[in-house]
Design an enzyme around this catalytic site. Structure first.
Site, short mmCIF file in Angstrom:
data_model
loop_
_atom_site.label_atom_id
_atom_site.label_comp_id
_atom_site.label_asym_id
_atom_site.label_seq_id
_atom_site.Cartn_x
_atom_site.Cartn_y
_atom_site.Cartn_z
N CYS A 96 -48.61 13.17 -77.37
CA CYS A 96 -49.70 12.19 -77.51
C CYS A 96 -50.33 12.20 -78.90
O CYS A 96 -50.98 11.23 -79.28
CB CYS A 96 -50.76 12.42 -76.44
SG CYS A 96 -50.14 12.09 -74.79
N HIS A 233 -57.14 8.49 -79.28
CA HIS A 233 -56.02 8.43 -78.34
C HIS A 233 -56.58 8.08 -76.97
O HIS A 233 -57.63 8.58 -76.56
CB HIS A 233 -55.32 9.80 -78.30
CG HIS A 233 -54.34 9.92 -77.16
ND1 HIS A 233 -53.36 8.97 -76.94
CD2 HIS A 233 -54.22 10.84 -76.17
CE1 HIS A 233 -52.66 9.33 -75.87
NE2 HIS A 233 -53.17 10.45 -75.38
N ASN A 263 -52.33 5.64 -70.48
CA ASN A 263 -52.01 6.56 -71.58
C ASN A 263 -50.57 6.26 -72.04
O ASN A 263 -49.62 6.53 -71.31
CB ASN A 263 -52.15 8.00 -71.08
CG ASN A 263 -51.85 9.02 -72.17
OD1 ASN A 263 -51.34 8.68 -73.25
ND2 ASN A 263 -52.17 10.27 -71.90
O1 UT7 Z 1 -52.74 12.51 -73.37
C1 UT7 Z 1 -52.39 13.80 -73.01
C2 UT7 Z 1 -53.55 14.54 -72.54
N1 UT7 Z 1 -53.78 14.35 -71.13
C3 UT7 Z 1 -55.02 14.19 -70.73
O2 UT7 Z 1 -55.91 14.07 -71.55
C4 UT7 Z 1 -55.31 14.23 -69.26
C5 UT7 Z 1 -56.46 15.16 -69.04
N2 UT7 Z 1 -56.90 15.26 -67.64
C6 UT7 Z 1 -57.45 14.22 -66.99
O3 UT7 Z 1 -57.57 13.13 -67.51
C7 UT7 Z 1 -58.02 14.49 -65.61
O4 UT7 Z 1 -58.02 15.88 -65.37
C8 UT7 Z 1 -57.23 13.77 -64.49
C9 UT7 Z 1 -57.49 12.28 -64.56
C10 UT7 Z 1 -55.76 14.06 -64.62
C11 UT7 Z 1 -57.72 14.26 -63.13
O5 UT7 Z 1 -59.12 14.10 -63.01
P1 UT7 Z 1 -60.02 15.30 -62.48
O6 UT7 Z 1 -61.39 14.81 -62.38
O7 UT7 Z 1 -59.77 16.50 -63.37
O8 UT7 Z 1 -59.44 15.53 -61.03
P2 UT7 Z 1 -58.78 16.84 -60.39
O9 UT7 Z 1 -57.44 17.10 -61.01
O10 UT7 Z 1 -59.79 17.93 -60.42
O11 UT7 Z 1 -58.54 16.35 -58.91
C12 UT7 Z 1 -59.63 16.02 -58.04
C13 UT7 Z 1 -59.08 15.61 -56.69
C14 UT7 Z 1 -58.04 16.56 -56.13
O12 UT7 Z 1 -58.24 16.68 -54.73
P3 UT7 Z 1 -58.95 17.99 -54.12
O13 UT7 Z 1 -58.10 19.14 -54.55
O14 UT7 Z 1 -60.32 18.00 -54.76
O15 UT7 Z 1 -58.95 17.70 -52.66
C15 UT7 Z 1 -56.74 15.85 -56.37
O16 UT7 Z 1 -55.73 16.19 -55.44
O17 UT7 Z 1 -58.43 14.34 -56.80
C16 UT7 Z 1 -57.13 14.41 -56.21
N3 UT7 Z 1 -56.24 13.50 -56.91
C17 UT7 Z 1 -56.11 12.20 -56.58
N4 UT7 Z 1 -56.68 11.46 -55.62
C18 UT7 Z 1 -56.33 10.16 -55.57
C19 UT7 Z 1 -55.46 13.76 -57.99
N5 UT7 Z 1 -54.81 12.65 -58.36
C20 UT7 Z 1 -55.20 11.66 -57.51
C21 UT7 Z 1 -54.88 10.30 -57.40
N6 UT7 Z 1 -55.48 9.60 -56.43
N7 UT7 Z 1 -54.03 9.69 -58.25
#
Ligand code: UT7
Length: 306
Positions: A96, A233, A263
């Site tokens: 990225c 980005h 992204n």
């Molecule tokens: O460009 C390269 C760099 N990459 C990035 O910058 C990405 C960085 N990370 C992020 O943008 C965020 O961490 C994400 C968008 C990937 C995730 O957001 P988050 O607020 O960190 O969520 P999380 O991973 O803590 O997940 C929260 C909950 C989980 O459920 P439980 O364990 O709390 O029951 C996940 O299983 O959301 C669930 N979850 C989803 N639910 C519905 C994860 N993906 C999804 C989804 N739809 N697509």
């Protein structure tokens, strides 16, 4: 592809995706449409906008993690399609952060006099790397390409100059397992799928981004107040908002495209630049901060005067 389309593929919702990422839709390359196809289109647009012919180019550098083939470099294919059989083309890979890395590379070639005009492209088809059963990653990425042409010009060597004023690049392989592709020619002999510990990446992102932007301020004496535009980005609107807040960059100076592109990795900054230049926001003489962070980890900033 809209969030509603994704609701039919994995257990997710429009509400979750918008709330956690700011993404409403992303573009997916058509069957048979490749990174070279997207890159070639962006390259032709950039050359047209710059009013520069292929015969005037010395070099093409492409940032991509999704090349058409393991080799030859996709940039060489684009070079050929553009009808260029002089100079040189090569690919570079910093995921990225790729566009920040190739922009910096091109700038160094120009500063040393090695090249006068360089076509710099970011092009990706991340949809081909996604595990479409993994809701934690497949909702985040999209395909796209953008390009710019850099040209040498005499400047005074002062912060008021036009062009790239300062660049800061970083990488740290200790973070490999947080964002990687689980395949490759030398390991599995396959292309593999993208794997990400999203929360872990998020935890590091804001600190790394703001560090390299502060490096740019220190190198030039500029501050957030002096910026006309911040073109980050486009990974996640929450990361962009938090970085801008930490750096006291006013929200109206931030260019956001993640809502309609997702992204697009190395393509995200040139795509955002293209929009903000085309709609008249970025004007000649504006001070513009670019930054990115991604797999590796790699991260970096480029401060330029348009
Ligand atoms: O460009 C390269 C760099 N990459 C990035 O910058 C990405 C960085 N990370 C992020 O943008 C965020 O961490 C994400 C968008 C990937 C995730 O957001 P988050 O607020 O960190 O969520 P999380 O991973 O803590 O997940 C929260 C909950 C989980 O459920 P439980 O364990 O709390 O029951 C996940 O299983 O959301 C669930 N979850 C989803 N639910 C519905 C994860 N993906 C999804 C989804 N739809 N697509």
């Amino acid at each position: 592809m809209t969030n509603a389309d994704l609701e039919g593929i994995v257990d997710t919702s429009d509400e979750w995706i918008i709330q956690r990422t700011g993404i409403r839709q992303r573009h997916i390359a058509a069957d048979g449409e490749t990174t070279a196809d997207l890159g070639e289109k962006a390259a032709r647009m950039a050359l047209k906008n710059a009013g520069i012919g292929v015969d005037e180019l010395d070099m093409i550098i492409l940032a991509t993690s999704t090349p058409n083939n393991t080799f030859p470099a996709t940039s060489v294919e684009i070079q050929h399609r553009l009808g260029m059989d002089h100079g040189a083309a090569f690919d570079s890979q910093a995921v990225c952060s790729g566009f920040i890395f190739v922009l910096t590379t091109a700038d160094q070639y120009i500063r040393t006099g090695f090249a006068k005009r360089i076509l710099v492209i970011g092009a990706e088809t991340f949809s081909r790397l996604l595990d479409w059963t993994d809701r934690t990653t497949c909702v985040l990425f999209g395909d796209g390409a953008g390009a710019v042409v850099l040209e040498a010009s005499e400047q005074e060597g002062k912060p008021g100059d036009r062009g790239i004023l300062t660049s800061h690049l970083r990488s740290d392989g200790a973070h490999k397992e947080k964002l990687f592709v689980d395949g490759g020619p030398s390991t599995t002999c396959t292309v593999g799928h993208l794997r990400m510990a999203g929360r872990e990446v998020f935890r590091h992102a804001v600190g790394m981004i703001t560090d390299v932007i502060e490096d740019a301020y220190e190198a030039t004496g500029y501050s957030s107040e002096d910026l006309d535009w911040f073109v980050p980005h486009q990974a996640n609107k929450r990361i962009i908002d938090a970085s801008a807040r930490k750096l006291s960059i006013a929200p109206e100076k931030v260019v956001i495209t993640v809502d309609h592109h997702g992204n697009t990795s190395a393509a995200s900054i040139p795509l955002a630049l293209c929009e903000a230049v085309s709609d008249g926001r970025i004007q000649k003489g504006n001070l513009v901060m670019l930054e990115a962070m991604g797999g590796g980890f790699t991260w970096g900033s480029v401060l330029l005067r348009w």
